[in-house]
Design an enzyme around this catalytic site. Structure first.
Site: not given
Length: 600
Positions: A384-387
């Site tokens: 859940d890699f974000e930003g």
């Protein structure tokens, strides 16, 4: 995207308006009409339109029964072109009729000064014309029409190139060297040698033409697992189509990869706030209802953005008074697994930025994630890699061959974990639409620079790991409007958004409008729709009735509204939600609606 228009074109428009362009020269006796199918009566025969943007329409037309209509999308300006044989040191007149905003007509490869003319606004048919002289060694030119980025569809008709005809174009030879790369369960990559004089290539699967590309590679998509397929290629130019190449046969790999075994045909995935509390309150693992088939523990987070050192611990008692002990938590996980459920560690989240910029960080990621999986006896990993975790470096333009370290190292790390834990390892991903579907319009910093380098940045990760991937559940929330395959923008909150976004994953799409770089479709059993469980959980909450409409459309082709899907997928895996805690807060409305839905 709004861009500054070239000054030369603006000046050309001003000169044309003032009548200062050179008058069209008198036609010579040997002059002839050279544009092939300039009235589009034979459809797009003879013309190539970028990103599949063009089509022949029956209304509006200027002359005859058909005209060209083309629609810009993202970084594509809907350019339609044709290469024409000409004579050196000769004069030519290019003209045509257009409708729309910022429509251009021009010629390149003249050997002297390439020319173009345009109109800023043509609500009805307007004639454009320009002239040019070929260079001493010029034997072909490319004529084209296009609009501008972000403008609506335009029309063109009765396009003409008038002047001395060149020597006849020879039919290209049949392509040689056709070879199949490593197949997946649904795709086969193909390459071949370039053919002199070819302007494009047709790709055939059996007797059916499946693609037209301008380069010397293509990927056949939407195939069935464990099935042999035969392919051939032809070369094309203005003289026509060559004979077919020698055939090549490739067999797709077996389906069901990615650790999907053990999940029900239609699964419910939820995130459990295990390491923190928020307005929804803490939910103990033992209290998670049996509705949930996959439980993602939120979140494992890095000690620093670039360390790759991932840590996970239960919510502190001061923050979550009802938190269980680690021993109770592990016992509850085993009970879930004994009931056939999967429990994963989810890495990242909104606050957990992870950038594997070095091989040292990659290796630390592998060892630290392995430690968490082993300590809690988990079934796998959710990414859940974000930003700013994933972005593409300048020049990294092909999702099939990424070069950015944060992308390459993540792919290698996950493949290492998969190899360590074997075929039962469950791998899921929860990217935002910005990192996936936006790639239809924009990829990385773009051909001119200046775009957000994160646009579409998940695509190379998904593609490289597609045979290891159990589930992709894109977050259809906290998202701006996104363009679908119908080249229309779709907004959160209703069935339409989920239908359009999911259709893209199950159909595949050209990345940044480049048909030579086509992102292949995923299997339906690899895809779930991501939604917020309640209005408090995130922007873009979708009412249960709208959720059901989306499922009806995608799995049964009913309740589709205005968006027309490119298929029907009864094997669609299911739904994901943020989060189990918020669903409990909302009296389990999300999971109960899923339980009640009739998939048949």
């Amino acid at each position: 995207m709004d861009r500054t228009r070239p000054l030369t074109l603006l000046l050309a428009g001003a000169l044309a308006a003032g009548g200062l362009l050179a008058a069209t020269p008198t036609a010579q006796a040997a002059d002839a009409e050279l544009a092939r199918n300039g009235g589009f009566e034979a459809g797009l025969d003879g013309w190539t339109c970028s990103a599949g943007s063009g089509a022949a329409v029956t209304s509006p037309v200027h002359g005859g029964t058909k005209a060209l209509q083309a629609t810009p999308a993202g970084s594509d300006n809907a350019r339609c072109s044709q290469t024409v044989t000409v004579k050196p040191n000769s004069s030519y007149t290019l003209s045509g009729w257009v409708r729309g905003s910022y429509v251009y007509l021009g010629a390149t490869g003249t050997g002297t000064t390439d020319v173009s003319t345009w109109t800023g606004s043509a609500p009805d048919w307007q004639r454009l014309a320009t002239t040019f002289t070929t260079g001493a060694s010029t034997t072909s030119v490319t004529i084209y029409t296009h609009a501008w980025y972000g403008t609506p569809a335009y029309q063109a008709d009765d396009l003409s190139l008038y002047g001395p005809g060149g020597d006849p174009v020879q039919l290209p030879a049949a392509p040689t060297g056709l070879a199949a790369g490593s197949p997946t369960s649904t795709t086969v990559p193909l390459t071949w040698a370039a053919v002199s004089g070819a302007t494009s290539y047709h790709v055939y699967q059996g007797a059916t033409r499946i693609q037209t590309v301008t380069g010397t590679s293509a990927t056949a998509t939407g195939l069935t697992a464990s099935t042999p397929y035969t392919f051939q290629v032809t070369a094309v130019n203005s003289a026509g189509e060559s004979p077919k190449s020698a055939a090549v046969t490739a067999t797709t790999t077996s389906g069901g990869g990615g650790g999907g075994g053990g999940l029900p045909a239609h699964a419910l995935v939820g995130y459990l706030h295990a390491s923190f509390a928020n307005g929804s309150g803490y939910t103990r693992m033992a209290d998670v209802p049996d509705s949930w088939d996959v439980v993602n523990l939120a979140f494992g987070e890095p000690t620093s953005v670039t360390s790759g050192d991932i840590r996970f611990s239960l919510c502190p008692v001061a923050e979550c008074p009802n938190v269980e002990t680690p021993a109770e938590f592990k016992t509850a996980i085993k009970a879930k697994q004994a009931a056939g459920k999967k429990v994963l560690i989810s890495i990242g989240g909104q606050n957990g930025q992870v950038q594997l910029a070095t091989t040292a960080a990659r290796d630390t990621f592998v060892s630290s994630v392995s430690k968490i999986i082993d300590e809690y006896g988990l079934n796998g990993l959710d990414i859940d890699f974000e930003g700013h975790s994933l972005s593409l470096q300048t020049g990294d333009t092909d999702f099939r061959n990424p070069t950015s370290p944060v992308i390459v190292n993540l792919i290698q790390a996950v493949k290492t974990l998969k190899a360590k834990y074997g075929p039962g390892f469950v791998l899921t991903m929860a990217p935002e639409t910005f990192f996936v579907q936006l790639g239809y319009q924009y990829y990385g910093s773009g051909p001119w620079g200046g775009q957000d380098p994160r646009a579409g940045a998940y695509l190379p990760v998904i593609h490289a790991l597609r045979d290891d991937l159990t589930l992709l559940h894109v977050q259809d929330y906290n998202s701006g409007s996104v363009m679908g395959l119908d080249n229309q923008y779709h907004s959160m909150g209703g069935a339409d958004f989920h239908i359009a976004m999911t259709d893209m994953l199950l159909t595949g799409f050209p990345v940044a409008g480049n048909t030579d770089r086509f992102f292949p479709a995923l299997r339906a059993d690899q895809v779930a729709i991501g939604l917020p469980a309640s209005t408090q959980a995130g922007n873009g909450h979708t009412a249960p009735a709208e959720v059901n409409k989306a499922l009806d459309c995608l799995t049964k082709k009913t309740n589709c509204g205005t968006y027309q899907t490119h298929g029907t997928w009864p094997a669609l895996r299911g739904l994901m939600t943020w989060s189990i805690n918020w669903d409990r807060y909302n009296q389990w409305a999300f999971s109960q609606n899923f339980d009640a839905y009739n998939w048949s």
